[in-house]
Structures are given as C-alpha cells and as structure tokens.
Design a protein around this motif. Structure first.
Motif, short mmCIF file in Angstrom:
data_model
loop_
_atom_site.label_atom_id
_atom_site.label_comp_id
_atom_site.label_asym_id
_atom_site.label_seq_id
_atom_site.Cartn_x
_atom_site.Cartn_y
_atom_site.Cartn_z
N LEU A 101 0.83 -1.21 0.00
CA LEU A 101 0.00 0.00 0.00
C LEU A 101 0.86 1.26 0.00
CD1 LEU A 101 -2.95 -0.72 2.47
CD2 LEU A 101 -3.07 -0.40 0.01
N LEU A 102 1.90 1.26 0.83
CA LEU A 102 2.79 2.42 0.89
C LEU A 102 3.49 2.65 -0.44
CD1 LEU A 102 4.43 1.84 4.40
CD2 LEU A 102 2.85 3.67 3.78
N LEU A 103 3.92 1.56 -1.08
CA LEU A 103 4.61 1.68 -2.36
C LEU A 103 3.68 2.24 -3.43
CD1 LEU A 103 7.00 1.23 -4.22
CD2 LEU A 103 6.27 -1.15 -4.50
N LYS A 104 2.46 1.72 -3.49
CA LYS A 104 1.51 2.21 -4.50
C LYS A 104 1.11 3.66 -4.24
CE LYS A 104 -0.17 -2.38 -5.64
NZ LYS A 104 -1.23 -3.39 -5.51
N GLY A 105 1.02 4.03 -2.96
CA GLY A 105 0.74 5.42 -2.64
C GLY A 105 1.89 6.33 -3.07
N THR A 106 3.12 5.87 -2.88
CA THR A 106 4.30 6.64 -3.29
C THR A 106 4.36 6.79 -4.80
OG1 THR A 106 5.51 5.81 -1.35
CG2 THR A 106 6.81 6.78 -3.12
N VAL A 107 4.08 5.69 -5.53
CA VAL A 107 4.06 5.74 -6.99
C VAL A 107 2.95 6.67 -7.48
CG1 VAL A 107 3.64 4.38 -9.09
CG2 VAL A 107 5.08 3.45 -7.26
N SER A 108 1.81 6.64 -6.81
CA SER A 108 0.69 7.51 -7.18
C SER A 108 1.07 8.98 -7.00
CB SER A 108 -0.54 7.17 -6.33
OG SER A 108 -1.62 8.01 -6.65
N ARG A 109 1.73 9.31 -5.88
CA ARG A 109 2.17 10.69 -5.66
C ARG A 109 3.17 11.12 -6.72
NH1 ARG A 109 2.49 9.52 0.00
NH2 ARG A 109 4.73 9.24 -0.22
N PHE A 110 4.09 10.22 -7.07
CA PHE A 110 5.10 10.53 -8.08
C PHE A 110 4.45 10.81 -9.43
CE2 PHE A 110 7.34 8.28 -11.60
CZ PHE A 110 8.27 9.27 -11.89
N CYS A 111 3.53 9.94 -9.85
CA CYS A 111 2.87 10.11 -11.15
C CYS A 111 2.02 11.38 -11.17
CB CYS A 111 2.00 8.89 -11.47
SG CYS A 111 2.95 7.40 -11.82
N ASN A 112 1.37 11.69 -10.06
CA ASN A 112 0.56 12.90 -9.98
C ASN A 112 1.43 14.15 -10.10
OD1 ASN A 112 -1.91 14.32 -9.62
ND2 ASN A 112 -1.40 14.65 -7.47
N THR A 113 2.58 14.13 -9.41
CA THR A 113 3.51 15.27 -9.48
C THR A 113 4.06 15.42 -10.89
OG1 THR A 113 4.14 14.89 -7.17
CG2 THR A 113 5.61 16.25 -8.50
N LEU A 114 4.49 14.31 -11.48
CA LEU A 114 5.06 14.34 -12.83
C LEU A 114 4.04 14.84 -13.84
CD1 LEU A 114 7.79 13.53 -14.11
CD2 LEU A 114 6.75 11.33 -14.70
N ARG A 115 2.80 14.40 -13.69
CA ARG A 115 1.73 14.82 -14.62
C ARG A 115 1.52 16.33 -14.58
NH1 ARG A 115 -3.21 16.48 -13.89
NH2 ARG A 115 -3.08 16.10 -11.64
N VAL A 116 1.41 16.88 -13.37
CA VAL A 116 1.15 18.31 -13.23
C VAL A 116 2.31 19.13 -13.79
CG1 VAL A 116 0.85 20.17 -11.55
CG2 VAL A 116 -0.39 18.04 -11.26
N LEU A 117 3.54 18.73 -13.49
CA LEU A 117 4.70 19.48 -13.96
C LEU A 117 4.82 19.44 -15.48
CD1 LEU A 117 7.29 18.34 -11.26
CD2 LEU A 117 6.30 20.61 -11.49
N MET A 118 4.68 18.26 -16.07
CA MET A 118 4.80 18.14 -17.52
C MET A 118 3.65 18.84 -18.23
SD MET A 118 6.13 14.20 -17.95
CE MET A 118 6.16 14.35 -19.74
N ASP A 119 2.48 18.82 -17.62
CA ASP A 119 1.32 19.47 -18.23
C ASP A 119 1.46 20.98 -18.25
OD1 ASP A 119 -1.14 19.15 -19.50
OD2 ASP A 119 -2.26 19.57 -17.66
#
Length: 395
Positions: free
Chosen positions: A255-273
C-alpha cells in the motif's frame, strides 16, 4: 491584470509601479532550469525554518489564490485579502512579509522561495512557470488541485496504518494490564494454597514475576529503542534502511509503495502538463516522494532518461516499481500521451488503495476480537484452574 493574467508583479493596488529596493534586488538566473529550481540564500530563507503548514491548509490557500486571480483581482490585492482571511498566526505573518516583498518588486516565486519549509519546491516551480508563461491563475488552479490530490493520497495511506497501529497498542495495553496488574494479585492466593499449580498457571506467574522484577530494565529498553529509532531516521544510511523496510511490511508495504508511486505520477503529470521538461519534472518529483529509497530510484531514472532511455524502459529496470505502472507508462509513451496515462496510473492506484483499506478494516476487526478472546481464555484458564482443582480436591 486582466482575465487572470498578471501584467506586472511589482505593482501596488492602484496599478502604480514601485521602485525596487536595492537590498531586495536579486541577480537574474539565466535559463529555464535554473529559474525552476530557484533558491534564496538570504537570511530570510531560514527565518521560518522548521515551521510547516498542513498540506490541506496550503491547498485551500492556493485554491483561494487562483479563484481571486481569475476574478481579475490584482496580485497585491489578492495577498491583502488572504492576509485578512488567514487565521493561522504563523502563516499570517509569512503572508504579510510576502505581500511586502511583492509590493517592492519581487516576483511571487522569489517571495515563496524565501520560505521553503512552508511552500514546497514544486509549488515554487509551478508559480515560476506561470510567471514565465503569463497564465498565473491557470497554473495556481492546477497547483491547488494537485496539492488537494496529494493530501487525499497521504490521508488514505495514513488511514491504512491508523487502525493496525491502534490494534497493536490496544493489545500491548491489555497484556500489560494482565501481566503487571491482574496476575500479581493472584500470586499470594496461589502460594497460600500449597497445591501443585497447572503448567499454564506456572508459566503465567513466572512471566509476570520476571516482567515485574525487571520493569525498569524494560522501560529503559523502550526508551533506548525510541532514541535509536529517531537517530536512525536522522542518519542517511539508517534512514535508507528504514525506508526500505517500510516497503517490505506484509500487506501495508505494498500500500505504501503504490501510494508513493501515485504521488510521483501525480507530481510528474502536473509538472509536464505545465511545460516543465521531463528531466526537470523527474527531479522535482523526487523531492516530493518522501522516501529515500524511492528518491534513489528516481535519480537513476533521471540519469537513464538523460542517456537516452525511455521512461518505461528505465522504470522496468527498477524492481521497486509495480509492473502495472510500467506497462501503462510504456503504452502512454508509445501513443504519445504520457500525461493522460500518468493520470490513469494515479486513478488506478487511488482506487486500489481505497479498496484495500476497506478490506483491511473489514478483516482486522474480527481478527482483533479473536485475539482478545484467546488472551482472555488463556488468562481465565491460568488463574481459575487452580481454584477449580482445589475445589474438586476439597469435595
């Protein structure tokens, strides 16, 4: 400013430019990358060191900021209104100082950069991108949604750990009450009987006697463990070991790993967008991961991408990243739609985390009841079997 676009940042509420104060003037940093990673080395940068703002409060502030900007309110007037509305004393004082800095000609991103413990680097970078692109209101709106999403993810992860932690502490409390409180009261009674005690009773009495006799040693060990834990988190190597162990905890580690990956993808999405380059976005996303081991993975990812590797290929070489995320990102890269695919990864893991948390809560409750029942049964048998045996002998 009109239609959410800031005409100039060094203006007063009446639209008149003010002169820059010589002491506030900062050298220009050429290049987009340096601008995105803007730092302030002045003494004001450490004035509020250690004072943090809750992510939820920061998200509300940024959303209010965006709404006011989109309504056509000038920047300094926005800061004035938010200063009046802020109830948090620490944040109120910071906003007053930021308002003064912006009024004197400093950009908003430069003013935010003076308080790194309050405004995360990703927010500063997004604000800088908005200043460079001329759409501050739109950027702030996306930043507010991003912070809100990050807060939701963190709350889901914390809620997954709260219930098991409560159960563990409750079990320890029950055991301590039995060992240190209940069992010693029966010891004198059993001694006066003079009869042979059942094996389970002798074991419980011995455990209680040993725990009571060495209570101060046990308390000292607990204190040492707490101090060792804090010291380990401060030490780089210890923190790395601790963060690696977090991902290996049965059930909750995933759960912790998937939450960390989710935060990373969300951050990357906003920055690239918002026009921030892929490499810079990975570097910024690493700062928000909160896990040393995952941050190392992102550093390696960044290096691999610089050397020409695709993001999916670089992630596939890291065993820590779930295969589902790698496949989805690979599909997005091949289709040329990496940003929407990152959003899909976030939604996938958010839904999975929520479902798993509900499942864990459903399972833990009966497990806790069974565990308490077993403890109660052992204690009852150990304490009352001698009394029953004595009654049978007398009869």
């Amino acid at each position: 400013m009109a239609n959410g676009t800031i005409t100039f940042l060094g203006s007063s509420e009446l639209g008149q430019k003010k002169k820059r104060h010589p002491r506030r003037k900062k050298p220009r940093m050429p290049g987009i990358k340096k601008a995105l990673f803007l730092k302030d080395s002045s003494e004001q940068n450490t004035r509020r060191k250690g004072q943090k703002l809750k992510l939820e409060e920061l998200a509300i502030f940024v959303n209010q900021f965006a709404v006011l900007l989109r309504s056509g309110v000038p920047l300094v007037a926005v800061l004035n209104m938010l200063v009046e509305q802020t109830e948090n004393k620490m944040f109120h004082d910071i906003l007053v100082e930021i308002r003064e800095l912006v009024s004197e000609g400093m950009t908003l991103s430069q003013a935010f950069a003076r308080y790194p413990d309050v405004f995360p680097q990703i927010l500063i970078s997004l604000v800088k991108a908005g200043e460079m692109g001329g759409d501050m209101a739109g950027i702030m709106l996306q930043a507010g949604l991003y912070l809100k999403k990050q807060d939701e993810i963190e709350k889901k992860i914390r809620s997954a750990l709260v219930y098991p932690r409560f159960v563990f502490i409750f079990f320890l409390f029950i055991l301590a009450a039995v060992i240190y409180g209940l069992v010693p009261k029966f010891k004198d009674t059993f001694s006066s009987m003079g009869a042979e005690l059942p094996r389970i009773t002798e074991l419980l009495l011995s455990t209680s006697d040993l725990a009571t006799r060495y209570f101060y040693v046990e308390a000292g060990l607990v204190v040492l463990l707490v101090l060792a834990y804090k010291q380990m988190k401060k030490n780089p190597h210890g923190r790395r070991v601790f963060d690696a162990l977090l991902f290996r905890i049965p059930v909750f580690g995933a759960l912790l790993l998937k939450g960390t990956v989710s935060r990373f993808c969300n951050t990357l999405r906003v920055l690239m967008d918002n026009g921030i380059t892929f490499v810079d976005a990975i570097e910024l996303a690493g700062e928000t991961s909160g896990n040393v081991v995952f941050r190392q993975v992102l550093r390696q990812l960044r290096d691999d991408v610089i050397e020409g590797s695709t993001m999916a290929a670089a992630l596939a070489r890291q065993q820590l990243i779930p295969a589902a995320a790698v496949r989805m990102i690979s599909t997005g890269e091949q289709a040329g739609s990496i940003v929407p695919m990152l959003q899909n990864v976030v939604e996938l893991y958010d839904n999975e985390i929520e479902t798993r948390i509900n499942s864990i809560s459903t399972v833990i409750e009966p497990v806790m009841m069974i565990g308490l029942g077993i403890i109660a049964l052992i204690v009852i048998l150990a304490l009352y079997l001698p009394i029953f045996n004595l009654g049978n002998l007398s009869y």
